[in-house]
Design an enzyme around this catalytic site. Structure first.
Site, PDB file in Angstrom:
ATOM      1  NE  ARG A  50      -6.353 -35.849  19.910  1.00 43.06           N
ATOM      2  CZ  ARG A  50      -5.257 -36.562  20.181  1.00 43.06           C
ATOM      3  NH1 ARG A  50      -4.130 -36.302  19.501  1.00 43.06           N
ATOM      4  NH2 ARG A  50      -5.283 -37.509  21.091  1.00 43.06           N
ATOM      5  CG  ASP A  52      -5.509 -28.042  13.237  1.00 41.85           C
ATOM      6  OD1 ASP A  52      -5.207 -28.936  14.043  1.00 41.85           O
ATOM      7  OD2 ASP A  52      -5.356 -28.145  12.011  1.00 41.85           O
ATOM      8  CE1 TYR A 111     -13.658 -30.173  10.992  1.00 43.81           C
ATOM      9  CE2 TYR A 111     -13.948 -32.389  10.130  1.00 43.81           C
ATOM     10  CZ  TYR A 111     -13.415 -31.528  11.075  1.00 43.81           C
ATOM     11  OH  TYR A 111     -12.658 -32.025  12.105  1.00 43.81           O
ATOM     12  NE  ARG A 202      -6.439 -24.444   7.791  1.00 40.64           N
ATOM     13  CZ  ARG A 202      -5.360 -24.272   8.561  1.00 40.64           C
ATOM     14  NH1 ARG A 202      -5.181 -25.030   9.641  1.00 40.64           N
ATOM     15  NH2 ARG A 202      -4.463 -23.361   8.253  1.00 40.64           N
TER      16      ARG A 202
END
Length: 255
Positions: A50, A52, A111, A202
């Site tokens: 999921r 953001d 990522y 992040r």
């Protein structure tokens, strides 16, 4: 009902994230709306992760169950037709077993975080990279990142609203590379793990940027990790430089 895997690429800027929401646009909602143009009663779809609000994807993977037995290429073409003009594309589709699951069958997530280092404002890449105006020490960031590899309690790098049952994760890879970007030099962060905590990537990149800028020493990353305290984390970088680059499975359904 036949089950299909969908590989999905999207620009996250117009969306409030992947997950369907009542009152805000989502990528899941966009794909489900396209599916219902083909079959009105398509069940809710599930994804590998999921993302953001503002986060992009190069290789998100989702599953859908539909009554009609579609040829995978025709399914992807039909969905792309109904997704226009939204910045969402089905880059591949594949028929999978009934017990295959986009989330639970996955063995890794990958990522990419893009950081642009130049003083002039980004134009073409605005909203797709995190821009930092000062040069960064890549070797120092690599030294700091080395402390995060392996099996750790990542409470420091976990959002306070994270719903994961445990903060313990295994970070299999964190590579930092220089890349000649279209608008100027970029630094790319490549992270790979079976799964990630909310805001983990992040938080890590934002902390490592402080190392590259000289505000933190590489050893400070180890100290922050061992603190197991969210307050010990560096700044959380913005979402628009982050991309879900790919999802791994024991048998690649798109091979």
């Amino acid at each position: 009902m036949p089950r299909y895997a969908l590989k999905i690429e999207y620009d996250g800027a117009p969306f409030a994230g992947w997950q369907w929401q009542d009152d805000q646009p989502s990528v899941q909602g966009a794909v489900e709306a396209a599916l219902r143009r083909l079959e009105p009663e398509v069940p809710r779809i599930a994804a590998a992760g999921r993302t953001d609000a503002g986060v992009h994807a190069l290789g998100q993977v989702a599953q859908c169950d539909i009554a009609r037995d579609w040829e995978p290429f025709r399914l992807s073409e039909a969905l792309n037709y109904h997704l226009k003009p939204l910045p969402v594309a089905i880059t591949a589709a594949a028929r999978v077993a009934d017990d295959w699951h986009a989330r639970f069958s996955a063995t890794e997530r990958r990522y990419l975080f893009r950081l642009l280092t130049r003083r002039a404002p980004a134009t073409h890449e605005a909203g797709r990279v995190w821009q930092v105006k000062t040069p960064l020490d890549i070797d120092a960031m690599r030294a700091g990142a080395a402390h995060l590899l392996g099996h750790h309690d990542f409470t420091t790098f976990r959002s306070t609203i994270c719903q994961a049952k445990s903060p313990v994760k295994t970070l299999d890879e964190i590579a930092i590379t220089e890349a000649p970007g279209f608008n100027g030099p970029e630094i790319h962060f490549h992270l790979r793990a079976r799964s990630f905590l909310h805001n983990q990537v992040r938080s890590i990149v934002g902390t490592l940027e402080r190392v590259g800028a000289g505000s933190w020493a590489p050893e400070d990353v180890k100290t922050a990790l061992q603190a197991r305290d969210r307050a010990a984390c560096g700044p959380v970088c913005p979402p628009h430089g982050l991309y879900l680059a790919g999802v791994g499975y024991p048998d690649d359904p798109f091979a």
